[in-house]
Design an enzyme around this catalytic site. Sequence first.
Site, PDB file in Angstrom:
ATOM      1  N   HIS A 200     -20.060  -1.673  31.408  1.00  0.00           N
ATOM      2  CA  HIS A 200     -19.013  -2.241  32.265  1.00  0.00           C
ATOM      3  C   HIS A 200     -19.023  -3.765  32.177  1.00  0.00           C
ATOM      4  O   HIS A 200     -20.057  -4.382  32.362  1.00  0.00           O
ATOM      5  CB  HIS A 200     -19.215  -1.806  33.718  1.00  0.00           C
ATOM      6  CG  HIS A 200     -18.688  -0.435  34.004  1.00  0.00           C
ATOM      7  ND1 HIS A 200     -18.277  -0.039  35.252  1.00  0.00           N
ATOM      8  CD2 HIS A 200     -18.491   0.626  33.187  1.00  0.00           C
ATOM      9  CE1 HIS A 200     -17.847   1.212  35.197  1.00  0.00           C
ATOM     10  NE2 HIS A 200     -17.982   1.638  33.957  1.00  0.00           N
TER      11      HIS A 200
ATOM     12  N   TYR B   6     -16.370  -2.353  45.166  1.00  0.00           N
ATOM     13  CA  TYR B   6     -17.128  -2.630  46.388  1.00  0.00           C
ATOM     14  C   TYR B   6     -16.101  -2.980  47.460  1.00  0.00           C
ATOM     15  O   TYR B   6     -15.303  -3.901  47.274  1.00  0.00           O
ATOM     16  CB  TYR B   6     -18.088  -3.817  46.183  1.00  0.00           C
ATOM     17  CG  TYR B   6     -19.291  -3.466  45.318  1.00  0.00           C
ATOM     18  CD1 TYR B   6     -19.195  -3.433  43.929  1.00  0.00           C
ATOM     19  CD2 TYR B   6     -20.520  -3.164  45.897  1.00  0.00           C
ATOM     20  CE1 TYR B   6     -20.300  -3.103  43.141  1.00  0.00           C
ATOM     21  CE2 TYR B   6     -21.631  -2.836  45.122  1.00  0.00           C
ATOM     22  CZ  TYR B   6     -21.510  -2.802  43.757  1.00  0.00           C
ATOM     23  OH  TYR B   6     -22.596  -2.477  42.979  1.00  0.00           O
TER      24      TYR B   6
ATOM     25  N   PRO C  54     -29.217  -1.078  48.619  1.00  0.00           N
ATOM     26  CA  PRO C  54     -28.624  -0.796  47.304  1.00  0.00           C
ATOM     27  C   PRO C  54     -27.369  -1.593  46.960  1.00  0.00           C
ATOM     28  O   PRO C  54     -26.854  -1.466  45.850  1.00  0.00           O
ATOM     29  CB  PRO C  54     -28.299   0.704  47.377  1.00  0.00           C
ATOM     30  CG  PRO C  54     -28.281   1.041  48.817  1.00  0.00           C
ATOM     31  CD  PRO C  54     -29.151   0.080  49.525  1.00  0.00           C
TER      32      PRO C  54
ATOM     33  N   LYS D 269     -30.089  -3.186  42.617  1.00  0.00           N
ATOM     34  CA  LYS D 269     -31.260  -3.857  42.035  1.00  0.00           C
ATOM     35  C   LYS D 269     -32.555  -3.044  42.053  1.00  0.00           C
ATOM     36  O   LYS D 269     -33.500  -3.375  41.328  1.00  0.00           O
ATOM     37  CB  LYS D 269     -31.523  -5.181  42.789  1.00  0.00           C
ATOM     38  CG  LYS D 269     -30.509  -6.258  42.499  1.00  0.00           C
ATOM     39  CD  LYS D 269     -30.721  -6.867  41.127  1.00  0.00           C
ATOM     40  CE  LYS D 269     -29.548  -7.654  40.630  1.00  0.00           C
ATOM     41  NZ  LYS D 269     -28.656  -6.937  39.704  1.00  0.00           N
TER      42      LYS D 269
ATOM     43  N   TYR E 291     -25.730 -10.247  39.596  1.00  0.00           N
ATOM     44  CA  TYR E 291     -25.402  -8.816  39.463  1.00  0.00           C
ATOM     45  C   TYR E 291     -25.834  -8.275  38.097  1.00  0.00           C
ATOM     46  O   TYR E 291     -26.380  -7.174  38.011  1.00  0.00           O
ATOM     47  CB  TYR E 291     -23.898  -8.597  39.686  1.00  0.00           C
ATOM     48  CG  TYR E 291     -23.545  -7.128  39.860  1.00  0.00           C
ATOM     49  CD1 TYR E 291     -23.674  -6.504  41.101  1.00  0.00           C
ATOM     50  CD2 TYR E 291     -23.101  -6.368  38.780  1.00  0.00           C
ATOM     51  CE1 TYR E 291     -23.382  -5.152  41.263  1.00  0.00           C
ATOM     52  CE2 TYR E 291     -22.805  -5.017  38.933  1.00  0.00           C
ATOM     53  CZ  TYR E 291     -22.945  -4.415  40.178  1.00  0.00           C
ATOM     54  OH  TYR E 291     -22.648  -3.084  40.332  1.00  0.00           O
TER      55      TYR E 291
HETATM   56  P1  RFL Z   1     -39.530   6.403  43.166  1.00  0.00           P
HETATM   57  O1  RFL Z   1     -38.324   6.771  42.387  1.00  0.00           O
HETATM   58  O2  RFL Z   1     -39.473   6.570  44.644  1.00  0.00           O
HETATM   59  O3  RFL Z   1     -40.743   7.279  42.590  1.00  0.00           O
HETATM   60  C1  RFL Z   1     -41.983   7.353  43.242  1.00  0.00           C
HETATM   61  C2  RFL Z   1     -42.660   8.663  42.835  1.00  0.00           C
HETATM   62  O4  RFL Z   1     -43.947   8.759  43.437  1.00  0.00           O
HETATM   63  C3  RFL Z   1     -44.130  10.057  43.965  1.00  0.00           C
HETATM   64  N1  RFL Z   1     -45.150   9.985  45.037  1.00  0.00           N
HETATM   65  C4  RFL Z   1     -46.436  10.361  44.873  1.00  0.00           C
HETATM   66  N2  RFL Z   1     -47.088  10.842  43.807  1.00  0.00           N
HETATM   67  C5  RFL Z   1     -48.414  11.129  43.951  1.00  0.00           C
HETATM   68  N3  RFL Z   1     -49.086  10.940  45.119  1.00  0.00           N
HETATM   69  C6  RFL Z   1     -48.461  10.455  46.209  1.00  0.00           C
HETATM   70  N4  RFL Z   1     -49.147  10.268  47.349  1.00  0.00           N
HETATM   71  C7  RFL Z   1     -47.080  10.124  46.108  1.00  0.00           C
HETATM   72  N5  RFL Z   1     -46.165   9.634  46.977  1.00  0.00           N
HETATM   73  C8  RFL Z   1     -45.008   9.546  46.311  1.00  0.00           C
HETATM   74  C9  RFL Z   1     -42.744  10.445  44.441  1.00  0.00           C
HETATM   75  O5  RFL Z   1     -42.601  11.857  44.570  1.00  0.00           O
HETATM   76  C10 RFL Z   1     -41.879   9.883  43.316  1.00  0.00           C
HETATM   77  O6  RFL Z   1     -41.717  10.799  42.267  1.00  0.00           O
HETATM   78  O7  RFL Z   1     -39.994   4.920  42.897  1.00  0.00           O
HETATM   79  P2  RFL Z   1     -39.861   3.975  41.566  1.00  0.00           P
HETATM   80  O8  RFL Z   1     -40.350   4.732  40.371  1.00  0.00           O
HETATM   81  O9  RFL Z   1     -40.473   2.696  41.959  1.00  0.00           O
HETATM   82  O10 RFL Z   1     -38.284   3.786  41.346  1.00  0.00           O
HETATM   83  C11 RFL Z   1     -37.506   3.030  42.249  1.00  0.00           C
HETATM   84  C12 RFL Z   1     -36.071   3.560  42.302  1.00  0.00           C
HETATM   85  O11 RFL Z   1     -36.113   4.962  42.488  1.00  0.00           O
HETATM   86  C13 RFL Z   1     -35.232   2.911  43.402  1.00  0.00           C
HETATM   87  O12 RFL Z   1     -35.531   1.535  43.504  1.00  0.00           O
HETATM   88  C14 RFL Z   1     -33.707   3.033  43.145  1.00  0.00           C
HETATM   89  O13 RFL Z   1     -33.295   4.374  43.241  1.00  0.00           O
HETATM   90  C15 RFL Z   1     -32.922   2.184  44.143  1.00  0.00           C
HETATM   91  N6  RFL Z   1     -31.460   2.338  43.996  1.00  0.00           N
HETATM   92  C16 RFL Z   1     -30.756   1.653  43.032  1.00  0.00           C
HETATM   93  N7  RFL Z   1     -31.385   0.857  42.141  1.00  0.00           N
HETATM   94  C17 RFL Z   1     -30.689   0.234  41.134  1.00  0.00           C
HETATM   95  O14 RFL Z   1     -31.285  -0.508  40.350  1.00  0.00           O
HETATM   96  N8  RFL Z   1     -29.339   0.396  40.970  1.00  0.00           N
HETATM   97  C18 RFL Z   1     -28.621   1.181  41.802  1.00  0.00           C
HETATM   98  O15 RFL Z   1     -27.426   1.338  41.574  1.00  0.00           O
HETATM   99  C19 RFL Z   1     -29.323   1.822  42.910  1.00  0.00           C
HETATM  100  N9  RFL Z   1     -28.657   2.603  43.758  1.00  0.00           N
HETATM  101  C20 RFL Z   1     -30.760   3.169  44.872  1.00  0.00           C
HETATM  102  C21 RFL Z   1     -29.339   3.282  44.725  1.00  0.00           C
HETATM  103  C22 RFL Z   1     -31.406   3.889  45.876  1.00  0.00           C
HETATM  104  C23 RFL Z   1     -30.678   4.689  46.723  1.00  0.00           C
HETATM  105  N10 RFL Z   1     -31.376   5.407  47.714  1.00  0.00           N
HETATM  106  C24 RFL Z   1     -31.454   6.813  47.724  1.00  0.00           C
HETATM  107  C25 RFL Z   1     -32.289   4.681  48.568  1.00  0.00           C
HETATM  108  C26 RFL Z   1     -28.601   4.077  45.578  1.00  0.00           C
HETATM  109  C27 RFL Z   1     -29.246   4.758  46.590  1.00  0.00           C
HETATM  110  C28 RFL Z   1     -28.405   5.578  47.527  1.00  0.00           C
HETATM  111  C1  PHB Z   2     -24.519   4.176  42.243  1.00  0.00           C
HETATM  112  O1  PHB Z   2     -23.691   4.466  41.349  1.00  0.00           O
HETATM  113  O2  PHB Z   2     -25.259   5.025  42.738  1.00  0.00           O
HETATM  114  C2  PHB Z   2     -24.591   2.788  42.728  1.00  0.00           C
HETATM  115  C3  PHB Z   2     -23.868   1.795  42.067  1.00  0.00           C
HETATM  116  C4  PHB Z   2     -23.911   0.493  42.532  1.00  0.00           C
HETATM  117  C5  PHB Z   2     -24.681   0.185  43.640  1.00  0.00           C
HETATM  118  C6  PHB Z   2     -25.424   1.165  44.293  1.00  0.00           C
HETATM  119  C7  PHB Z   2     -25.376   2.482  43.828  1.00  0.00           C
HETATM  120  O3  PHB Z   2     -24.692  -1.088  44.107  1.00  0.00           O
END
Ligand code: RFL
Ligand code: PHB
Length: 410
Positions: free
Chosen positions: A75, A203, A295, A299, A387
């Site tokens: 994008h 957004y 989110p 990032k 961004y």
């Molecule tokens: P994770 O993905 O939470 O993985 C951690 C893993 O550790 C396990 N765990 C354990 N394992 C062993 N022993 C224990 N005691 C444990 N406790 C936990 C868990 O089961 C899991 O498998 O962390 P990680 O790897 O640091 O990754 C981080 C990302 O997942 C997170 O930052 C992103 O999803 C945030 N996020 C977004 N980030 C972006 O860069 N771009 C986006 O567009 C974006 N959109 C989002 C998001 C997060 C969202 N939510 C659900 C908060 C949108 C949403 C809605």
């Molecule tokens: C997503 O597609 O899940 C998404 C995209 C942009 C954001 C957060 C989440 O800022």
Amino acid sequence: MENLTTQVAIIGSGPAGLLLGQLLFKAGISHVVIEQRSAEYVAARIRAGILEQVSVDLLAQAGVDENLKKFGLPHDGIEILTNGLKYRVNLAELTQGKQVTVYGQTEVTKDLMHAREAAGLCTYYEAEHVQIHDFEESPTVTFQQNGQSYRLQCDFIAGCDGYHGVCRASVPQDKIKTFEKLYPFGWLGVLADVPPVSNELIYVQSERGFALCSMRSQTRSRYYLQVPSSDRVDEWTDERFWNELKNRLDDESRENLVTGVSLEKSIAPLRSFVTEPMRFGKLFLAGDAAHIVPPTGAKGLNLAASDIAYLSHALIDFYLNDSEKGIQEYSEKCLKRVWKAERFSWWMTHLLHRFETESEFDHKIKQAELSYILESNAGLTTLAENYVGLPYEIKTLNEIQGSRLDMIEY
Ligand code: RFL
Ligand code: PHB
């Protein structure tokens, strides 16, 4: 009790843990991943959708970008809708050609899990009672799986176990400082097999609250609504969700919106959180275990990737070049980038969400700021360069081997 040994014990198989495992494997460094959930659960989690160019480059270096190249959607811009008007932020033009790529975290995770399986690397899924010990001196990890107890001896522990994990919680209170801000609202997300409302992400800042129109492919959309923290998912039928989304959109988007049955619906709380430092002796925290961003700036996953770039460089430099410089500097380097992403995510959240407690004056000031940002080249450039992701250098294995990290300028 079965005794195991490895060089690096990785706790958690989210994107941070899996990516670190893949980069260490490529460098010939032994490691074991310990995950509390099942492989199916990990592969099915729906989360982030936007990858910065540097994250795409790191996945390429890890050799897991085949599907990303095929199915990722580059994008060049995003749209911001405010006061019924859409403004385009031309990311590529404002950042000398940089882009972001729409590619679901679910897919990144699956690609990394497949690469792991193909290489026959060791992962303990459904691990119970995971505990880390003596990480200042001589680290070990104990856990159980299928009734069998294990004791894993290692040189280092990578705490990639997310916000609720055991690694950060194991650090004595007087050795760690945390900074936190909880927002009074969450994001209600819906995934549906309908074509996206627009070619680019929108957004939405509206009097009814924030909304985001995102996507996973040409036929799968991801939408979010700002909702009060007290709302429960079962209060939101699909019909209520689509009606509220329509109410926050402009006429054109409303007409183009295709609605459908939700494949997934969940509410995520919004939080800013940072841990200092990110290293405690031979324990490193990385990704959500060390920091959380709301989110709005897309990032979280990208910060997890940059932590892993620094951590893999440091460990490779240690094992291949016998240098501790990367290890010593890990926390400082990560935190420098983390705080900038925290600031950007906080700023975007404030600018685009509705805060019930804000005064009319504060609201007017916010509208003026948004209008300034969107109508000024300097303002747009600030938004765009954050961004698409602040730059950092990704070293290849050969480059790290060829020049010790103490020669590399970050
Ligand atoms: P994770 O993905 O939470 O993985 C951690 C893993 O550790 C396990 N765990 C354990 N394992 C062993 N022993 C224990 N005691 C444990 N406790 C936990 C868990 O089961 C899991 O498998 O962390 P990680 O790897 O640091 O990754 C981080 C990302 O997942 C997170 O930052 C992103 O999803 C945030 N996020 C977004 N980030 C972006 O860069 N771009 C986006 O567009 C974006 N959109 C989002 C998001 C997060 C969202 N939510 C659900 C908060 C949108 C949403 C809605
Ligand atoms: C997503 O597609 O899940 C998404 C995209 C942009 C954001 C957060 C989440 O800022």
